[in-house]
Design a protein around this motif. Structure first.
Motif, PDB file in Angstrom:
ATOM      1  N   LEU A   1      -2.450  -9.358   3.045  1.00  0.00           N
ATOM      2  CA  LEU A   1      -2.555  -7.945   3.412  1.00  0.00           C
ATOM      3  C   LEU A   1      -2.066  -7.041   2.288  1.00  0.00           C
ATOM      4  CD1 LEU A   1      -1.432  -7.918   7.128  1.00  0.00           C
ATOM      5  CD2 LEU A   1      -3.713  -7.581   6.214  1.00  0.00           C
TER       6      LEU A   1
ATOM      7  N   LYS B   1      -6.001  -2.918  -2.653  1.00  0.00           N
ATOM      8  CA  LYS B   1      -7.403  -2.690  -2.990  1.00  0.00           C
ATOM      9  C   LYS B   1      -7.927  -1.433  -2.317  1.00  0.00           C
ATOM     10  CE  LYS B   1      -9.046  -7.016  -4.621  1.00  0.00           C
ATOM     11  NZ  LYS B   1     -10.245  -7.818  -4.870  1.00  0.00           N
TER      12      LYS B   1
ATOM     13  N   VAL C   1      -2.577  -7.442  -0.821  1.00  0.00           N
ATOM     14  CA  VAL C   1      -3.689  -7.244  -1.738  1.00  0.00           C
ATOM     15  C   VAL C   1      -4.732  -6.331  -1.114  1.00  0.00           C
ATOM     16  CG1 VAL C   1      -5.353  -8.417  -3.181  1.00  0.00           C
ATOM     17  CG2 VAL C   1      -3.226  -9.560  -2.564  1.00  0.00           C
TER      18      VAL C   1
ATOM     19  N   LEU D   1      -9.383 -12.061  -2.583  1.00  0.00           N
ATOM     20  CA  LEU D   1      -8.089 -11.375  -2.583  1.00  0.00           C
ATOM     21  C   LEU D   1      -7.149 -12.093  -3.536  1.00  0.00           C
ATOM     22  CD1 LEU D   1      -7.591 -10.643   1.210  1.00  0.00           C
ATOM     23  CD2 LEU D   1      -8.489  -9.139  -0.559  1.00  0.00           C
ATOM     24  N   TYR D   2      -6.980 -13.365  -3.320  1.00  0.00           N
ATOM     25  CA  TYR D   2      -6.229 -14.155  -4.275  1.00  0.00           C
ATOM     26  C   TYR D   2      -6.488 -15.630  -4.043  1.00  0.00           C
ATOM     27  CZ  TYR D   2      -2.560 -15.092  -0.792  1.00  0.00           C
ATOM     28  OH  TYR D   2      -1.862 -15.503   0.306  1.00  0.00           O
ATOM     29  N   PRO D   3      -6.450 -16.376  -5.109  1.00  0.00           N
ATOM     30  CA  PRO D   3      -6.631 -17.808  -4.934  1.00  0.00           C
ATOM     31  C   PRO D   3      -5.275 -18.487  -4.875  1.00  0.00           C
ATOM     32  CG  PRO D   3      -6.924 -17.193  -7.222  1.00  0.00           C
ATOM     33  CD  PRO D   3      -6.391 -15.989  -6.522  1.00  0.00           C
TER      34      PRO D   3
END
Lengths: 1129, 189
Positions: free
Chosen positions: B86, B92, B88, B111-113
Motif C-alpha cells: 500500500l 504512485k 507504493v 508495485l515491487y518485486p
C-alpha cells in the motif's frame, strides 16, 4: 570491512574522522561528558583560507575499516583524542605509554593526536608537550573546546599539505597504486610499467586527491578531480574505483546542492561560507561564479543516475558489500530530500538484497532497524513498520541466548503507527477508521506476549484488554475464548485497572474500559417505588414555577433550559433511599460472561454504589440489569457511567464515550431525606390488585363482609426510616362507583394518632378504621313469584330500583326457577377504596416534600337481606303509617331481622316474609337545608338527589333495621328501596290539620263521645308549614253513618244538624302561621257518626297545584250517647 | 495450571522462528546464502504456473475488503505483503498529482518485486485498490494478462457494489466475486 555504518550520508565525504577514546580507567559518564563537549566542535573555519573543516567523531572505530582509508579518505582515522584519568604523577609514565599504544593502532593514518589527562594536580613531571593537556578534574576543564579547535587546525595543516603534495605530484614521479585491502594480492606480479597500469594509478590518485580536496573544503577542485578520475578509470575498466569516483562526484554535488545536509539532522551544519550565499536549492544569487561550478556539478537527476551507476559497479565486488550498502543508504537519503520515494524504495530494495555474509544477530537487528528508519524517511510507513517488526522479532530469535524482550517490546511499540494503530481506545472508537485488522491483531498478540516475557503482566493485561475491546468483532469464537482465558491468567497475577500506564520512554498507555463486555444498550434511571416517591407541596411548587419566569407560557425557551430539560428527569430521588438504574445489557461472547462489581459511576452527589455481580449466558439477548446505590447528600446527581470487573479487569465505562447507549437523561434531583413509613394491617393482604389500577398502591387488604356489616381495620404505621415523622394526613377515596353505596364506607379518628407525633424512627402508631358496607338492599320483583302476592301494595306502581329494571325483561321472557334466581342474588359485589397517608418530616419537609402511602381496601360484599318490595299502608292515625317490607334472606343461614320497636323476624335461607313497621310520618323540613352558597354552584339534579338521600337516611336511621346471622350482625338500610310514592306517603303533609271535637283532638282511631242534644263544638285548625301562603279554603263537613257492610248513609238531615253553617272558611294562611275556624254540631239521635270533612277548593287556580295528600284531614268518629239527664228525667 | 498456561498462548509458538524466516523470505531478506539456495530449489518445484497466488481488494481507507491467497495456511504472510504494498500504491497515486488524477491510468503496474513474488496494483477512481500477487517465477504472465485480470476483477467488484444488499465498506462475501477470484487463482494450463 564488514560492518556498515548505516548512519552515513553523502556529506560525510567532506569530513575528517577523529576517534575519541578513553585510556585506562575512565568513568563512562565522565567520558561521555567530555566526548559530548569535544563533538560540539564539529565545524571549524580556518582563519586564513575562508574554508571550513568538518569533523566526524567516533568513540569506537574498527581498525579494519581504517584500512579502507585510501579508498575513501573520510573512512581514514586522521586524528585521535584520548581521554584518561591520572591520579598521581607516579601513574603518569604508565598512562603515557598506554596512549602511545593506542596511537599505534591507527598509527599509519593519523595526522595528529591529543591526550587529555584529568585528575593530575599541581606538579607535572615532564616538560610541556603540545599533544598533552592536563586538567585537575572533569568538572574543571574550561578550554577543552579551544584545545580541540587547535587540534583540528593542526589536522587541517597536515591535510592541506597532503593535498598540495598529491595535487602537485606531477607525472615525473612514479605514482603509487592505491588499493583496497582485498585487492592487494590481485596486483602481485602485475606489470607496473604498462600504460594500463599507469592510467589506473593516475585515476586512483585523482580520485584520492578529489577526496582530499573535498575534505579540505575545496569543493570546486574536488569536482574537477573526480571528473578526471572518472574518465581515467572508465578507460581502464577499474570498476571499484570508478564507482568510488562516481560516488565522490555525487557526494560533492549533494554537498553543493543541499548544504542543509541529507541526514535529516539539522545539527550544526551551517551553509558553508566558502560556497558563497547559497539558497536551499543550490542556486546562488551570484551567477557569474556559479557558471564554472555548475559545469562540473551534477544536477539532481544526474546525482541519482551516478549513484545507480556507482552502486552497480560496487555490486560487482562481493567484498565491497559494505561500500555498496552504504552508498545505497546515502542515495536513499538524497532521494528522501528530493522527495522521490519510488526511486528511493528501489534503492532500498536493492540494499535489502545485498549480502554481507554471516551477520551477527545484533547486526541483523541494526540492519532491519535502519531499513525501517529509511522507509520511514521516504514515507513508506507500512514498510517501515514491517521491518521494525522484523527487527523486534530478531531481538528474541531463539538463537539468541538472552532474548531482549524489552527491546523487542520497544520496537513493536514503534511499529504501531505503521499499522495505524493507536493504543487509546477513545481514538479507536471514533469514526470509521479501521485499519488492517489481521495484522493489527497479530501485532497486539505480539505486544501481549513480549510484555509478558518482559515481566510486566500489567502491560499484557492492558494490551489484551485493548485487543478485546477494539477487535472483538474480528475475533473468531475460538480466539475469543483463548484471549479471555489468557487475560484471566494474566489478571490473576496483575489485575487490570483504570490507571494510565507509563512506559520508561514516556509513552502513556491509556486505560481500556471494556465497554463491550457486556455491551450496554440503554441506561434508564428508575423512579422510586410508589410508596417512597416524594411529592412536592402544591403551593411551594407554584412558587418555584413563578420565580423561574414571569410568563405563564412563553414559546421562547432559553437554550440552556431546554437542554436541561431534555437531560433532566421528571422524578426525584431521596437522600438515603436506595435508587435504581436499569441497564439493558447483552453478552457478545460465545460463553457465559461473569461480570463482577458492576456499579454506578456518578458525579454531583455523594453516592454509595452497591455493586452487583451478574452472569450472562452465552450470546444472550438483551438482559435487564438493575444497579442500585444510595445517594448520601442532596443535589443534582449525574449518572456518568458504570463500573465493571470482567476477567479481572476493572473498567470505568463513561456514557459520554459510548454513543451507542440510549439514555433518557442521566441527571436527577436528589432531595433531602424524608421519613419512611411501613404499613401493616390487621386484615390479610389482598392477593388481587384493585381493578382500576391507574394508581399504584403500596399495599392493599381485602375482606369479605355481608351487606350491612361493619368491620374494624387496625392500621399500624411504623417509621422505618431515619427521620422523624412530623406530619400525617389521611384521606380516602372510594374508587368503585358502579355500586350505590349508602353511608360512609371508611371512617376513622385521626386525633389519637396525630397526638403521638413526631414519631421517632422505629416507633409506630396505630389507627383504627371502620369499614362499613351498606349497599343497596333492594331486590328484584322476580322473587315475588315465590310469594303469595296479596296485592297489598297500595301504590300499584312498579318499584323503581336499578337492579329491578335490569331484571324485569328477563323475568318476562324466561320463567325463572328458584335456583337461578337465587344465583342472581348471591352474586358478590365488590367495594374498593384507597386510603392515602400523606406524611413528611426531617430535612425533606423543610424543602416542601412529602410522601404518600396508599392502602387499597377491597371488600367483597355478600348479600344479606333484600327488601324485595316496599309499600305503605295508612295507619289509623293520619300522622302515622305502616311501612310494609318484603324481606328476603339471600344467605344460606338462618337470619333474624329486627327493627326499632318491632318484634324480631326469623327468616330461613331463601325465605321471604313481609314485615310491617308502624312509623310516625316524617317531617323532612327539620332536615338541615343546604347553604345558599353551595346551592348556587351545584346543579339542581344533584341537589335533588342529595335531598332524597338525606330523607332516606333519616328514614333508615329511624327504622333501625338490623339483621343477625349466627354471630354476625349488621344493619339494613331501606334507602335504596324507597321510591317517590312511598316517600310521599311517609311524609308529613306541609299543611297540618287538627280537628278538635269537644275540646279533644280527634283522629281516625279516636272516638269522641258526645251527648245527644248537646252542641258539639268542632274546631278545624290549619297550620301552614309549607313555604307559600295557602288558601283561602272552604271546608264542608258531611256527616254519615257507616253500616260496616259497605253501605254508607249520607241521608242524615234529620239526625244531625249543624249549628250555624256546615261550611268553614279559612282565609289565606301565610307560612308558619295557623288559622282556625269553629263550628258546632248537634246530634239528635244516638249512634255512631262519622264526619267527613270535605275540601272545597275556593281559591281560583292556586289550590289545584297543591297535592291532594296535603289535605289529609282525619275523618272524625263521634259516638252520640243518650243524655243521662234526659234518662233521668 | 502451568500446563494450561503453556497451551493457551500460541502466540510465539515453536514455529515462530520459521514463520519469521518466511516473512524475511518474502521481503527478500535472505538470512544467509545457504538459505537463499534452499529457497531457489523450492522455487523450481513450485514452477507450475498458478496465475495468481493472492488477490486482495482494499477499501479507500486502506483496510481489506477481501483477501484470498492460495496457500491458505500462510495467509498472514500475504497480509503483510499486501499491506506493505500500500505504501507504493499511495506513493504512485500521489506522484500522478491532483490535476492529472482524472486521466490517471487505473493500472499501476508492478508495485515491487520480492524474492518470490511480484506484486501488481490497480486503483479505481474511488480509490479502491486491487492487489494481485503472482509468483515471480511465473514468466508466462505478461503485463497484458495482468491488466486483463485487473479489469475482470474491477468488473466483478462493480457488480458487487451494485448489489443493493451490500453495504459499502463491509467485507465482500459475494459468491460471484469469489468465483471470479478463484478462476484467476487456478492453474493456468
Amino acid at each position: 570491512m564488514s560492518i556498515p555504518d548505516y548512519m552515513q550520508c553523502a556529506e560525510d565525504h567532506q569530513t575528517v574522522l577523529v576517534v575519541v577514546q578513553p585510556v585506562g580507567i575512565v568513568p563512562e559518564d565522565e567520558f561521555f561528558r567530555i566526548y559530548k563537549r569535544i563533538t560540539s566542535v564539529a565545524q571549524v573555519s580556518i582563519r586564513d583560507s575562508q574554508r571550513n573543516l568538518y569533523i566526524r567523531y567516533r568513540h569506537h572505530y574498527l581498525p579494519e575499516n581504517n584500512e579502507w582509508g585510501d579508498f575513501q579518505t573520510h573512512r581514514k582515522v586522521v586524528g585521535l583524542i584520548s581521554v584518561t584519568t591520572c591520579g598521581s604523577a607516579k601513574e603518569w609514565p604508565q598512562t603515557s605509554d598506554r596512549f602511545h599504544c593506542q596511537k599505534d593502532v591507527f598509527g599509519a593514518t593519523l595526522y595528529d593526536s591529543r591526550l587529555l589527562v584529568f585528575g593530575l594536580q599541581g606538579e607535572i613531571a615532564e616538560q610541556q608537550r603540545t599533544d598533552v593537556a592536563f586538567y585537575p578534574s572533569y568538572d574543571d576543564c574550561p578550554d577543552v573546546e579551544k584545545r580541540v579547535e587547535d587540534f583540528v587546525e593542526s589536522i587541517f595543516i597536515v591535510l592541506e599539505s597532503k593535498r598540495l603534495d598529491r595535487a602537485t605530484d606531477k607525472s615525473g614521479d612514479k605514482i603509487p597504486l592505491l588499493c583496497v585491502p582485498f585487492e592487494k594480492k590481485d596486483f602481485v606480479g602485475l606489470d607496473t610499467d604498462s600504460r594500463h597500469y599507469k592510467k589506473r594509478c593516475q585515476g586512483r590518485m585523482r580520485k584520492h586527491v578529489g577526496d582530499l580536496c573535498l575534505q579540505a573544503g575545496m569543493l570546486q577542485d574536488a569536482l574537477v578531480h573526480y571528473h578526471m578520475a572518472v574518465e581515467l578509470l572508465r578507460s581502464v575498466n577499474d570498476f571499484l574505483w570508478l564507482g568510488a569516483a562516481l560516488e565522490g562526484l555525487c557526494s560533492a554535488s549533494v554537498i553543493f546542492h543541499y548544504p542543509g545536509g541529507t541526514a535529516g539532522k539539522a545539527s550544526g551544519r551551517e551553509p558553508s561560507l566558502a560556497h558563497g550565499a547559497l539558497t536551499a536549492n543550490g542556486i546562488s544569487a551570484d551567477t557569474s561564479s556559479e557558471i564554472g561550478r555548475a559545469k562540473n556539478c551534477l544536477g539532481p537527476e544526474d546525482i541519482i543516475e551516478k549513484y545507480k551507476e556507482a552502486i552497480s559497479y560496487y555490486g560487482k565486488y562481493k567484498n565491497a558489500g559494505v561500500i555498496e550498502l552504504e552508498a545505497c543508504v546515502k542515495a536513499v537519503r538524497v532521494l528522501a530530500i528530493q522527495k522521490r520515494a519510488m526511486e528511493a524504495s528501489e534503492f532500498l530494495q536493492n540494499a535489502v538484497y545485498i549480502n554481507l555474509g554471516q551477520l551477527s544477530e545484533e547486526e541483523k537487528i541494526q540492519r532491519y532497524s535502519i531499513l525501517s528508519e529509511l522507509y520511514h524517511l521516504i514515507g513508506f510507513h507500512r514498510k517501515s513498520a514491517f521491518f521494525k517488526r522484523v527487527a523486534a522479532m530478531q531481538c528474541v530469535a531463539p538463537t539468541i541466548p538472552e532474548p531482549g524482550w524489552r527491546a523487542c517490546y520497544k520496537l513493536l511499540l514503534e511499529t504501531l503507527s505503521g499499522y495505524s494503530l493507536c493504543l487509546d481506545p477513545k481514538d479507536f472508537s471514533k469514526g470509521s477508521h479501521r485499519g488492517w485488522a489481521a495484522v493489527q491483531v497479530r501485532l497486539l498478540h505480539e505486544l501481549v506476549y513480549a510484555s509478558r516475557r518482559m515481566g510486566n503482566p500489567g502491560l499484557s493485561v492492558r494490551h489484551l484488554s485493548f485487543l478485546l475491546q477494539t477487535m472483538l468483532d474480528l475475533l473468531s469464537d475460538q480466539e475469543k475464548k483463548e484471549v479471555t482465558q489468557s487475560l484471566e491468567n494474566y489478571t490473576s497475577k496483575c489485575p487490570g485497572g483504570m490507571e494510565v500506564l507509563t512506559l520508561p520512554d514516556g509513552l502513556k498507555l491509556p486505560p481500556v474500559p471494556l465497554s463491550k463486555l457486556p455491551i450496554v444498550r440503554s441506561v434508564k434511571l428508575l423512579d422510586l417505588p410508589v410508596s417512597l416517591r416524594p411529592h412536592k407541596q402544591k403551593g411551594l411548587l407554584e412558587n418555584n414555577m413563578s420565580s423561574k419566569s414571569p410568563f405563564i407560557y412563553s414559546p421562547i425557551i432559553m437554550h440552556t433550559r431546554g437542554e436541561e430539560r431534555t437531560k433532566k428527569i421528571e422524578f426525584r430521588w431521596v437522600q438515603g433511599d436506595v435508587c435504581e438504574v436499569q441497564l439493558m445489557v447483552y453478552n457478545p461472547m460465545p460463553f457465559e460472561l461473569r461480570v463482577e462489581h458492576m456499579g454506578l459511576l456518578t458525579s454531583g452527589v455523594e453516592f454509595e454504589a452497591l455493586p452487583a455481580a451478574l452472569s450472562l449466558p452465552a450470546e444472550s439477548g438483551l438482559y435487564p440489569v438493575t444497579l442500585v446505590g444510595v445517594p448520601r447528600t442532596a443535589g443534582n446527581i449525574n449518572i456518568s457511567g458504570y463500573h465493571t470487573s470482567v476477567f479481572g479487569v476493572t473498567s470505568d465505562c463513561l456514557l459520554d464515550g459510548l454513543p451507542s447507549v440510549r439514555t433518557s437523561g442521566c441527571v436527577v434531583e436528589v432531595i433531602p431525606s424524608l421519613p419512611r413509613l411501613q404499613l401493616s394491617t390487621s386484615l390479610p393482604r389482598s392477593a388481587h390488585p384493585l381493578r382500576p389500577s391507574k394508581e399504584e398502591l403500596s399495599s392493599s387488604v381485602s375482606v369479605q363482609l355481608f351487606n350491612g356489616e361493619t368491620q374494624q381495620l387496625t392500621i399500624t404505621l411504623e417509621n422505618i426510616g431515619s427521620e422523624d415523622l412530623e406530619t400525617l394526613e389521611v384521606t380516602s377515596k372510594t374508587c368503585n362507583t358502579k355500586e350505590k353505596l349508602f353511608g360512609e364506607f371508611l371512617s376513622w379518628d385521626l386525633e389519637e394518632a396525630v397526638s403521638q407525633l413526631p414519631l421517632k424512627p422505629g416507633q409506630s402508631v396505630t389507627l383504627t378504621v371502620n369499614v362499613k358496607v351498606r349497599l343497596d338492599f333492594s331486590g328484584g320483583e322476580n322473587l315475588l313469584q315465590d310469594l303469595n302476592d296479596d296485592g297489598i301494595s297500595v301504590t300499584g306502581l312498579p318499584i323503581s330500583s336499578p337492579l329491578r329494571q335490569v331484571l324485569k325483561p328477563r323475568a318476562e321472557t324466561k320463567p325463572l326457577g328458584s335456583e337461578s334466581s337465587k344465583t342472581d342474588y348471591n352474586h358478590v359485589k365488590t367495594l374498593e377504596a384507597v386510603m392515602t397517608f400523606k406524611y413528611s418530616g426531617g430535612a425533606g419537609k423543610m424543602e416542601g416534600y412529602y410522601r404518600d402511602l396508599s392502602l387499597g381496601v377491597h371488600v367483597d360484599v355478600e348479600p344479606s337481606v333484600f327488601f324485595t318490595r316496599v309499600s305503605t299502608l295508612p295507619a289509623t292515625r293520619t300522622r302515622q303509617c305502616h311501612l310494609l317490607l318484603d324481606v328476603f334472606n339471600s344467605t344460606e343461614h338462618e337470619l333474624m331481622v329486627s327493627a326499632n320497636n318491632n318484634q324480631d323476624l326469623v327468616l330461613h335461607p331463601s325465605e321471604c316474609q313481609r314485615m310491617a313497621i308502624q312509623v310516625a310520618k316524617f317531617d323532612f323540613h327539620t332536615l338541615p337545608q343546604p347553604d345558599q352558597e353551595a346551592v348556587r354552584y351545584t346543579n339542581p339534579k344533584l341537589l335533588e338527589e342529595e335531598r332524597l338521600h338525606a330523607q332516606a337516611s333519616m328514614i333508615s336511621s329511624t327504622l333501625g333495621i338490623t339483621w343477625n346471622i349466627i354471630s354476625f350482625d349488621g344493619e339494613a338500610s331501606v334507602e335504596g328501596v324507597l321510591n317517590q310514592l312511598v316517600l310521599e306517603h311517609l311524609q308529613l303533609a306541609p299543611l297540618q290539620w287538627d280537628v278538635v271535637v269537644n275540646g279533644k283532638p280527634c283522629d281516625c282511631d279516636i272516638i269522641a263521645d258526645c251527648k245527644v242534644g248537646d252542641a258539639v263544638p268542632l274546631e278545624v285548625k290549619l297550620t301552614n308549614r309549607s313555604k307559600n301562603a295557602v288558601g283561602p279554603f272552604a271546608l264542608t263537613v258531611v256527616p254519615f253513618q257507616d253500616y260496616q257492610n259497605g253501605v254508607q248513609n249520607y241521608d242524615l238531615q234529620d239526625a244531625v244538624t249543624f249549628i250555624g253553617s256546615n261550611t268553614f272558611y279559612i282565609d289565606m294562611v301565610k307560612p308558619t302561621e295557623n288559622s282556625a275556624c269553629m263550628g258546632a254540631l248537634l246530634f239528635l239521635y244516638t249512634g255512631d257518626f262519622y264526619l267527613n270533612i270535605k275540601f272545597q277548593d275556593d281559591s281560583a287556580g292556586q289550590g289545584k297545584e297543591l297535592p291532594p295528600s296535603w289535605f289529609g284531614l282525619p275523618s272524625v268518629h263521634i259516638k252520640a250517647l243518650e243524655a243521662p239527664i234526659e234518662a233521668g228525667a | 495450571m502451568l500446563t494450561r498456561l503453556k497451551t493457551q498462548v500460541p502466540l510465539f509458538s515453536m514455529n515462530s522462528y520459521t514463520k519469521l524466516r518466511e516473512k524475511l523470505k518474502l521481503s527478500g531478506l535472505s538470512l544467509a546464502s545457504t538459505h537463499s539456495h534452499v529457497i531457489r530449489l523450492g522455487r523450481h518445484s513450485r514452477h507450475n504456473s498458478k496465475m495468481a497466488v493472492c488477490i486482495a481488494v482494499i477499501a479507500k481507507e486502506n483496510y481489506p475488503l477481501f483477501i484470498r491467497s492460495v496457500p491458505v495456511q500462510n495467509e498472514l504472510k500475504f497480509h503483510y505483503t499486501v499491506h506493505t504494498s500500500l505504501d507504493v500504491v499511495e506513493e504512485k497515486i500521489s506522484a500522478v498529482g491532483k490535476a492529472m488524477a482524472d486521466q490517471r491510468e487505473l493500472y499501476l503496474g508492478l508495485l515491487y518485486p520480492t524474492e518470490d513474488y511480484k506484486v501488481y496494483g490497480y486503483v479505481t477512481n474511488s480509490k479502491v485498490k486491487f492487489v494481485i500477487v503472482v509468483d515471480s517465477s511465473n514468466t508466462s504472465l505478461r503485463d497484458n494478462e495482468i491488466r486483463s485480470m485487473f479489469r475482470k476483477l474491477h468488473n466483478s467488484f462493480t457488480d458487487v457494489m451494485c448489489n443493493p444488499f451490500y453495504n459499502p465498506g463491509d467485507t465482500i462475501q459475494s459468491k460471484a466475486f469469489d468465483s471470479i477470484v478463484s478462476a484467476m487463482m487456478v492453474q493456468a494450463s
